[in-house]
Design a protein around this motif. Structure first.
Motif, mmCIF file in Angstrom:
data_model
loop_
_atom_site.group_PDB
_atom_site.id
_atom_site.type_symbol
_atom_site.label_atom_id
_atom_site.label_comp_id
_atom_site.label_asym_id
_atom_site.label_seq_id
_atom_site.Cartn_x
_atom_site.Cartn_y
_atom_site.Cartn_z
ATOM 1 N N LYS A 193 10.601 18.925 -14.029
ATOM 2 C CA LYS A 193 10.762 19.773 -12.836
ATOM 3 C C LYS A 193 9.882 19.233 -11.697
ATOM 4 C CE LYS A 193 10.684 24.649 -11.457
ATOM 5 N NZ LYS A 193 9.749 24.562 -10.361
ATOM 6 N N ILE A 194 8.665 18.855 -12.031
ATOM 7 C CA ILE A 194 7.748 18.302 -11.017
ATOM 8 C C ILE A 194 8.337 17.019 -10.419
ATOM 9 C CG2 ILE A 194 5.487 17.193 -10.731
ATOM 10 C CD1 ILE A 194 4.560 19.192 -13.029
ATOM 11 N N LEU A 195 8.878 16.163 -11.284
ATOM 12 C CA LEU A 195 9.455 14.911 -10.793
ATOM 13 C C LEU A 195 10.609 15.185 -9.827
ATOM 14 C CD1 LEU A 195 9.505 12.656 -14.013
ATOM 15 C CD2 LEU A 195 7.866 12.643 -12.130
ATOM 16 N N SER A 196 11.427 16.160 -10.173
ATOM 17 C CA SER A 196 12.580 16.460 -9.304
ATOM 18 C C SER A 196 12.133 16.969 -7.941
ATOM 19 C CB SER A 196 13.498 17.476 -9.981
ATOM 20 O OG SER A 196 12.898 18.761 -9.987
ATOM 21 N N ILE A 208 0.852 -1.188 0.000
ATOM 22 C CA ILE A 208 0.000 0.000 0.000
ATOM 23 C C ILE A 208 0.886 1.236 0.000
ATOM 24 C CG2 ILE A 208 -1.875 1.183 1.217
ATOM 25 C CD1 ILE A 208 -2.497 -1.524 2.543
ATOM 26 N N CYS A 209 0.517 2.208 -0.837
ATOM 27 C CA CYS A 209 1.390 3.371 -1.006
ATOM 28 C C CYS A 209 0.558 4.638 -1.105
ATOM 29 C CB CYS A 209 2.211 3.177 -2.290
ATOM 30 S SG CYS A 209 3.302 4.536 -2.665
ATOM 31 N N ARG A 210 0.933 5.638 -0.355
ATOM 32 C CA ARG A 210 0.290 6.953 -0.498
ATOM 33 C C ARG A 210 1.021 7.735 -1.573
ATOM 34 N NH1 ARG A 210 -0.912 10.129 4.833
ATOM 35 N NH2 ARG A 210 -2.203 11.246 3.331
ATOM 36 N N LEU A 211 0.291 8.106 -2.591
ATOM 37 C CA LEU A 211 0.880 8.856 -3.705
ATOM 38 C C LEU A 211 0.977 10.332 -3.357
ATOM 39 C CD1 LEU A 211 -1.028 7.097 -6.624
ATOM 40 C CD2 LEU A 211 1.249 6.598 -5.736
ATOM 41 N N PRO A 212 1.927 11.044 -3.930
ATOM 42 C CA PRO A 212 2.768 10.575 -5.027
ATOM 43 C C PRO A 212 4.131 10.025 -4.621
ATOM 44 C CG PRO A 212 3.032 12.922 -4.799
ATOM 45 C CD PRO A 212 2.052 12.507 -3.739
ATOM 46 N N ASP A 213 4.507 10.105 -3.348
ATOM 47 C CA ASP A 213 5.876 9.690 -3.031
ATOM 48 C C ASP A 213 6.027 9.052 -1.656
ATOM 49 O OD1 ASP A 213 5.476 12.053 -1.661
ATOM 50 O OD2 ASP A 213 6.716 13.240 -3.040
ATOM 51 N N GLY A 214 4.957 8.434 -1.181
ATOM 52 C CA GLY A 214 5.041 7.770 0.117
ATOM 53 C C GLY A 214 5.780 6.453 0.047
ATOM 54 N N LEU A 239 15.333 8.300 -14.716
ATOM 55 C CA LEU A 239 15.290 8.850 -13.359
ATOM 56 C C LEU A 239 15.154 7.719 -12.351
ATOM 57 C CD1 LEU A 239 13.270 10.853 -15.315
ATOM 58 C CD2 LEU A 239 13.673 12.281 -13.334
ATOM 59 N N GLU A 240 15.471 8.035 -11.108
ATOM 60 C CA GLU A 240 15.440 7.027 -10.048
ATOM 61 C C GLU A 240 14.752 7.606 -8.819
ATOM 62 O OE1 GLU A 240 18.709 3.973 -8.217
ATOM 63 O OE2 GLU A 240 19.269 6.084 -8.341
ATOM 64 N N HIS A 241 13.980 6.746 -8.150
ATOM 65 C CA HIS A 241 13.290 7.153 -6.929
ATOM 66 C C HIS A 241 13.594 6.141 -5.824
ATOM 67 C CE1 HIS A 241 9.997 8.122 -4.163
ATOM 68 N NE2 HIS A 241 9.851 9.258 -4.828
ATOM 69 N N THR A 242 13.761 6.629 -4.613
ATOM 70 C CA THR A 242 14.135 5.743 -3.507
ATOM 71 C C THR A 242 13.156 4.584 -3.357
ATOM 72 O OG1 THR A 242 15.063 7.633 -2.347
ATOM 73 C CG2 THR A 242 14.615 5.667 -1.030
ATOM 74 N N TRP A 243 11.866 4.841 -3.445
ATOM 75 C CA TRP A 243 10.876 3.779 -3.207
ATOM 76 C C TRP A 243 10.439 3.077 -4.476
ATOM 77 C CZ3 TRP A 243 12.388 4.069 1.260
ATOM 78 C CH2 TRP A 243 12.246 5.154 2.088
ATOM 79 N N PHE A 244 10.420 3.780 -5.575
ATOM 80 C CA PHE A 244 9.791 3.220 -6.783
ATOM 81 C C PHE A 244 10.783 2.712 -7.822
ATOM 82 C CE2 PHE A 244 6.680 6.798 -5.630
ATOM 83 C CZ PHE A 244 6.051 5.998 -4.689
ATOM 84 N N LEU A 281 1.092 12.551 -10.378
ATOM 85 C CA LEU A 281 1.745 13.848 -10.578
ATOM 86 C C LEU A 281 1.278 14.507 -11.874
ATOM 87 C CD1 LEU A 281 5.352 12.911 -9.408
ATOM 88 C CD2 LEU A 281 3.777 14.500 -8.270
ATOM 89 N N ALA A 282 1.122 13.715 -12.917
ATOM 90 C CA ALA A 282 0.652 14.259 -14.192
ATOM 91 C C ALA A 282 -0.751 14.851 -14.034
ATOM 92 C CB ALA A 282 0.671 13.173 -15.263
ATOM 93 N N ASP A 283 -1.639 14.102 -13.398
ATOM 94 C CA ASP A 283 -3.016 14.576 -13.213
ATOM 95 C C ASP A 283 -3.041 15.852 -12.366
ATOM 96 O OD1 ASP A 283 -3.964 12.461 -14.673
ATOM 97 O OD2 ASP A 283 -4.536 11.252 -12.934
ATOM 98 N N ALA A 284 -2.229 15.856 -11.320
ATOM 99 C CA ALA A 284 -2.238 16.993 -10.399
ATOM 100 C C ALA A 284 -1.751 18.278 -11.070
ATOM 101 C CB ALA A 284 -1.373 16.684 -9.182
#
Lengths: 99, 295
Positions: B76-79, A25-31, B101-106, B22-25
């Motif tokens: 920019k939003i992703l960063s 389970i993940c809270r978006l956008p960066d949880g 790009l790289e993300h800690t969780w994803f 993020l795109a939708d927002a």
């Protein structure tokens, strides 16, 4: 109290090749993703569907409610705090009567 | 509730969901391509018993195609949400089409600003793909995807520039497609001006021997791409003298992003010097083979 999945929560079950049943389970956008295993999966899913968790589990498992009620309550409190469940508004009796 | 390791396939789906959120927002148009975003008919084989997927597509990253004029804003939003650049558009590949790009969780994602092989203007091409979009759920989150026909085109164009040619993808996207599906795919390929990429995927590149792009496609799918030949093909396929000059100049330089990934840390001056030396040595070694190729 009834619960539902918050609007910012994504979730998925363990992939077929995974040997253990888990929920992610993940809270978006960066949880940070949270992992639920075993009975915690059932509790979250039942709560997310708006079911009475204790009543459903005691009925299905044929066990007294007091054997699980405290653990379920503790889990739901944590889930609310983490934002992976939220309280659902109670059903509108007038809406229910009219349908 | 724990924070144990999350399987890679799960992280990839969360990456897709996060990118869509993020795109939708921010009002950005994105299309999720490849990997788990593919329709089952293009990503799974049935086993002998029938019906049960036995070869679900494994993916190590999330790929999205972004409306070209919104790419800069999206990056920019992703960063601002924990995504760190691993490779820029310019350094990512010979086609300069995607940033990594790289993300800690994803984990990893590739942001595409165009798709190699599509000759139509990127903004117009995106409009074509966007017009027939649909939605799939990834991590129980609605994500926007191109039509199945467009997914076939994307798979085939990717196969055309991949070492080994992705025979499984070509089989599912083309050889096992019905005549109607093949016709629809061909029509979209024509509309997108992607004929050479399709020819590369299907092994018909010789039909375009006179095209300046053909060398680029041929080299991209070679197991041992020649450094000089790759740049030579890229320069040959450039659309203007100015671009050709920029590429020729760039060919001399070490790709810092790639070197960082290879070393696992930002390169030191000594690392860069060693890389330059290797690059020129490689260029000199390959020169005789290149001369042979031009005869």
């Amino acid at each position: 109290m009834r619960y539902r999945i918050p609007a910012d929560v994504a979730w998925q079950e363990s992939p077929p090749e995974h040997h253990r049943r888990e929920l992610y389970i993940c809270r978006l956008p960066d949880g940070r993703p949270i992992v639920l295993a075993d009975s915690a999966c059932d509790i979250w899913l039942l709560a997310a569907m708006g079911e009475d968790v204790v009543a459903t589990l005691t009925s299905q498992l044929d066990i007294p409610a007091d054997t699980i009620a405290a653990d379920v309550a503790s889990f739901l409190t944590s889930a609310l705090a983490l934002g992976i469940l939220e309280e659902a508004a109670p059903p509108d009796p007038e809406l229910g009567a009219s349908t | 509730m724990t924070e144990r390791d999350v399987p890679l396939s799960v992280r990839v789906e969360f990456a897709h969901a996060a990118l869509q959120w993020l795109a939708d927002a921010h009002g950005i148009d994105v299309l999720h391509i490849k990997g788990p975003a593919l329709a089952p008919v293009l990503s799974e084989d049935l086993d002998d018993e029938g019906g049960v997927p036995s070869n679900r597509r494994a993916s190590t990253d999330a790929d999205v195609l972004v409306r070209p004029r919104q790419v800069e804003a999206f990056m920019k939003i992703l960063s601002e949400h924990g995504w760190t650049a691993m490779a820029s558009f310019e350094s990512g590949s010979v086609f300069e089409h995607a940033a990594a790009l790289e993300h800690t969780w994803f984990g990893h994602c590739d942001v595409h600003r165009n798709f190699p092989g599509i000759g139509l203007d990127p903004e117009t091409a995106f409009d074509v793909l966007w017009a027939d979009r649909s939605t799939v759920e990834l991590a129980a989150w609605p994500c926007t995807v191109p039509s199945i026909t467009a997914q076939r085109v994307v798979l085939l164009l990717h196969a055309g520039r991949t070492v080994g040619g992705q025979p499984q993808d070509v089989r599912r996207a083309w050889r096992e497609a019905s005549p109607t599906d093949q016709e629809q795919t061909q029509l979209l390929v024509t509309r997108l001006k992607a004929e050479i990429g399709l020819a590369a995927a299907l092994g018909h590149l010789d039909d375009y021997a006179d095209s300046p792009e053909a060398d680029l496609w041929r080299l991209a799918s070679q197991p041992e791409t020649l450094r000089l030949a790759e740049w030579q093909a890229r320069i040959k396929a450039s659309k203007s003298p100015r671009e050709a000059l920029r590429l020729a100049f760039k060919a001399l330089f070490v790709n810092v992003d790639h070197l960082t990934m290879k070393l696992g840390h930002p390169p030191t001056r000594r690392d860069m010097a060693a890389a330059y030396a290797r690059r020129f040595a490689t260029a000199l070694r390959e020169l005789p083979r290149l001369v042979g190729r031009r005869r």
